[in-house]
Design a protein around this motif. Sequence first.
Motif, PDB file in Angstrom:
ATOM      1  N   SER A 167       8.215  -5.380  -6.367  1.00 16.41           N
ATOM      2  CA  SER A 167       7.668  -6.614  -6.613  1.00 16.41           C
ATOM      3  C   SER A 167       8.405  -7.821  -6.409  1.00 16.41           C
ATOM      4  O   SER A 167       7.772  -8.722  -5.609  1.00 16.41           O
ATOM      5  CB  SER A 167       7.009  -6.807  -7.996  1.00 16.41           C
ATOM      6  OG  SER A 167       5.830  -5.633  -8.345  1.00 16.41           O
ATOM      7  N   ASP A 170       9.328  -7.304  -2.016  1.00 16.37           N
ATOM      8  CA  ASP A 170       7.947  -7.638  -1.173  1.00 16.37           C
ATOM      9  C   ASP A 170       7.268  -8.827  -1.341  1.00 16.37           C
ATOM     10  O   ASP A 170       5.977  -8.606  -1.608  1.00 16.37           O
ATOM     11  CB  ASP A 170       7.297  -6.426  -0.994  1.00 16.37           C
ATOM     12  CG  ASP A 170       8.063  -5.104  -0.399  1.00 16.37           C
ATOM     13  OD1 ASP A 170       8.936  -5.390   0.102  1.00 16.37           O
ATOM     14  OD2 ASP A 170       7.836  -4.098  -0.973  1.00 16.37           O
ATOM     15  N   GLU A 171       7.773  -9.966  -1.586  1.00 20.56           N
ATOM     16  CA  GLU A 171       7.347 -11.337  -1.622  1.00 20.56           C
ATOM     17  C   GLU A 171       7.780 -12.508  -0.842  1.00 20.56           C
ATOM     18  O   GLU A 171       8.864 -12.313  -0.427  1.00 20.56           O
ATOM     19  CB  GLU A 171       7.287 -11.516  -3.269  1.00 20.56           C
ATOM     20  CG  GLU A 171       8.715 -11.752  -3.907  1.00 20.56           C
ATOM     21  CD  GLU A 171       8.376 -11.844  -5.258  1.00 20.56           C
ATOM     22  OE1 GLU A 171       7.502 -11.633  -5.848  1.00 20.56           O
ATOM     23  OE2 GLU A 171       9.681 -12.145  -5.937  1.00 20.56           O
ATOM     24  N   GLU A 179       5.098 -14.294   2.337  1.00 17.75           N
ATOM     25  CA  GLU A 179       4.239 -13.054   2.090  1.00 17.75           C
ATOM     26  C   GLU A 179       3.157 -12.804   3.012  1.00 17.75           C
ATOM     27  O   GLU A 179       2.222 -13.766   3.124  1.00 17.75           O
ATOM     28  CB  GLU A 179       3.921 -12.748   0.666  1.00 17.75           C
ATOM     29  CG  GLU A 179       3.702 -11.178   0.329  1.00 17.75           C
ATOM     30  CD  GLU A 179       3.619 -10.986  -0.960  1.00 17.75           C
ATOM     31  OE1 GLU A 179       3.252  -9.856  -1.530  1.00 17.75           O
ATOM     32  OE2 GLU A 179       3.592 -11.872  -1.801  1.00 17.75           O
ATOM     33  N   ALA A 182      -2.725 -10.056   1.376  1.00 19.97           N
ATOM     34  CA  ALA A 182      -3.002  -8.955   0.751  1.00 19.97           C
ATOM     35  C   ALA A 182      -4.441  -8.883   0.265  1.00 19.97           C
ATOM     36  O   ALA A 182      -5.011  -9.889   0.149  1.00 19.97           O
ATOM     37  CB  ALA A 182      -1.999  -9.125  -0.825  1.00 19.97           C
ATOM     38  N   TYR A 183      -4.771  -7.579   0.005  1.00 18.73           N
ATOM     39  CA  TYR A 183      -6.368  -7.180  -0.108  1.00 18.73           C
ATOM     40  C   TYR A 183      -6.449  -6.011  -1.157  1.00 18.73           C
ATOM     41  O   TYR A 183      -5.499  -5.277  -1.180  1.00 18.73           O
ATOM     42  CB  TYR A 183      -6.985  -6.549   1.152  1.00 18.73           C
ATOM     43  CG  TYR A 183      -6.965  -7.718   2.274  1.00 18.73           C
ATOM     44  CD1 TYR A 183      -8.239  -8.647   2.494  1.00 18.73           C
ATOM     45  CD2 TYR A 183      -5.924  -7.804   3.075  1.00 18.73           C
ATOM     46  CE1 TYR A 183      -8.154  -9.546   3.382  1.00 18.73           C
ATOM     47  CE2 TYR A 183      -5.754  -8.855   4.133  1.00 18.73           C
ATOM     48  CZ  TYR A 183      -6.858  -9.635   4.295  1.00 18.73           C
ATOM     49  OH  TYR A 183      -6.902 -10.710   5.420  1.00 18.73           O
ATOM     50  N   THR A 184      -7.411  -6.076  -1.870  1.00 21.16           N
ATOM     51  CA  THR A 184      -7.847  -5.049  -2.639  1.00 21.16           C
ATOM     52  C   THR A 184      -9.362  -4.600  -2.415  1.00 21.16           C
ATOM     53  O   THR A 184      -9.931  -5.108  -1.683  1.00 21.16           O
ATOM     54  CB  THR A 184      -7.492  -5.224  -4.209  1.00 21.16           C
ATOM     55  OG1 THR A 184      -7.638  -3.944  -4.922  1.00 21.16           O
ATOM     56  CG2 THR A 184      -8.509  -6.325  -4.826  1.00 21.16           C
ATOM     57  N   LEU A 198      -4.997  -1.529   7.592  1.00 21.37           N
ATOM     58  CA  LEU A 198      -4.478  -1.422   6.067  1.00 21.37           C
ATOM     59  C   LEU A 198      -5.339  -0.133   5.372  1.00 21.37           C
ATOM     60  O   LEU A 198      -4.767   0.345   4.377  1.00 21.37           O
ATOM     61  CB  LEU A 198      -4.960  -2.635   5.158  1.00 21.37           C
ATOM     62  CG  LEU A 198      -4.156  -3.737   5.588  1.00 21.37           C
ATOM     63  CD1 LEU A 198      -4.588  -5.083   4.640  1.00 21.37           C
ATOM     64  CD2 LEU A 198      -2.791  -3.723   5.541  1.00 21.37           C
ATOM     65  N   GLU A 207       3.376  -1.906   8.158  1.00 16.83           N
ATOM     66  CA  GLU A 207       4.433  -2.740   8.194  1.00 16.83           C
ATOM     67  C   GLU A 207       4.524  -3.706   9.461  1.00 16.83           C
ATOM     68  O   GLU A 207       5.026  -4.673   9.250  1.00 16.83           O
ATOM     69  CB  GLU A 207       5.872  -2.029   8.096  1.00 16.83           C
ATOM     70  CG  GLU A 207       5.876  -1.190   6.806  1.00 16.83           C
ATOM     71  CD  GLU A 207       5.792  -1.927   5.660  1.00 16.83           C
ATOM     72  OE1 GLU A 207       6.202  -3.124   5.621  1.00 16.83           O
ATOM     73  OE2 GLU A 207       4.799  -1.725   4.597  1.00 16.83           O
ATOM     74  N   LYS A 210       1.727  -6.362   8.769  1.00 13.31           N
ATOM     75  CA  LYS A 210       2.444  -7.342   7.756  1.00 13.31           C
ATOM     76  C   LYS A 210       3.391  -8.174   8.100  1.00 13.31           C
ATOM     77  O   LYS A 210       3.348  -9.389   7.838  1.00 13.31           O
ATOM     78  CB  LYS A 210       2.810  -6.485   6.577  1.00 13.31           C
ATOM     79  CG  LYS A 210       1.868  -5.930   5.699  1.00 13.31           C
ATOM     80  CD  LYS A 210       2.588  -5.303   4.423  1.00 13.31           C
ATOM     81  CE  LYS A 210       1.264  -4.604   3.434  1.00 13.31           C
ATOM     82  NZ  LYS A 210       1.982  -4.052   2.236  1.00 13.31           N
ATOM     83  N   SER A 214       3.324 -12.132   8.224  1.00 11.06           N
ATOM     84  CA  SER A 214       4.012 -12.792   7.429  1.00 11.06           C
ATOM     85  C   SER A 214       4.589 -14.198   8.489  1.00 11.06           C
ATOM     86  O   SER A 214       4.739 -15.125   8.053  1.00 11.06           O
ATOM     87  CB  SER A 214       5.320 -11.878   7.032  1.00 11.06           C
ATOM     88  OG  SER A 214       6.108 -12.929   6.253  1.00 11.06           O
TER      89      SER A 214
END
Length: 239
Positions: A167, A170-171, A179, A182-184, A198, A207, A210, A214
């Motif tokens: 954590s 990767d920020e 960064e 990000a999704y959920t 994704l 990667e 991302k 970024s």
Amino acid sequence: MAAKLTIDVLSLFPDMVEAPLGGSILGKARDRGLLEIRCHNIRDWTTDKHRKTDDYLCGGGQGMLLKPEPIFAAVEELRRRETRVVLMTPQGRTFNQSLAAELAASGGHLIILCGHYEGVDHRVVEELVDMELSIGDYILTNGAIASVVVIDAVARLIPGVLGDERSSVDESFSNGLLEAPAYTKPNVFRGLAVPEILLGGNHPAIEKWKHGKSLERTRLNRPDLWRKWLESHPGDAIE
């Protein structure tokens, strides 16, 4: 493994420091003994009956200045051989992620002195302070607020404090860039879909995506970081 970090905070408002650091992730880390944070009131080292900690500026000027006597007494009582004394002040070095990582890795003992009013008598800076820190180019009502920011940023980098050690890697700012988005779940919300790449399980492609996002985010939101990145990575570009 980094050495355990102990932090003594000197402030006129220690409750402003203790309250936000007593719960959530940092509260649990303290309970587990991963770091020790002790908050002190500078008034405890005064010797007059009024417990006076401030006075008018020599030579005139607006506001009040913290007196040297209680600060010297406090630091001299708390200081150990390996102690570093940090002063929170708008005139200090700008705090950033790399400095947070440096302080977390070195462990040991920090005394964080919180400036208030017009700051501290400069003899404190000359004789006691090892590092002056600022969290940005703006003025706060007191340094206690700024000290919480520094402590939180440093403490979360101590091994074991975060649930997943990745954590803190990767920020934003960990590699000089912001960064990526990000999704959920759900995969589709109000007609807005998570980017298909994704969801496919192709990790090299993910990667690469991302990294591109970024770069794009950094260029749009932090052109200062973007320029620094291009200087050190002249072949990198947004695809």
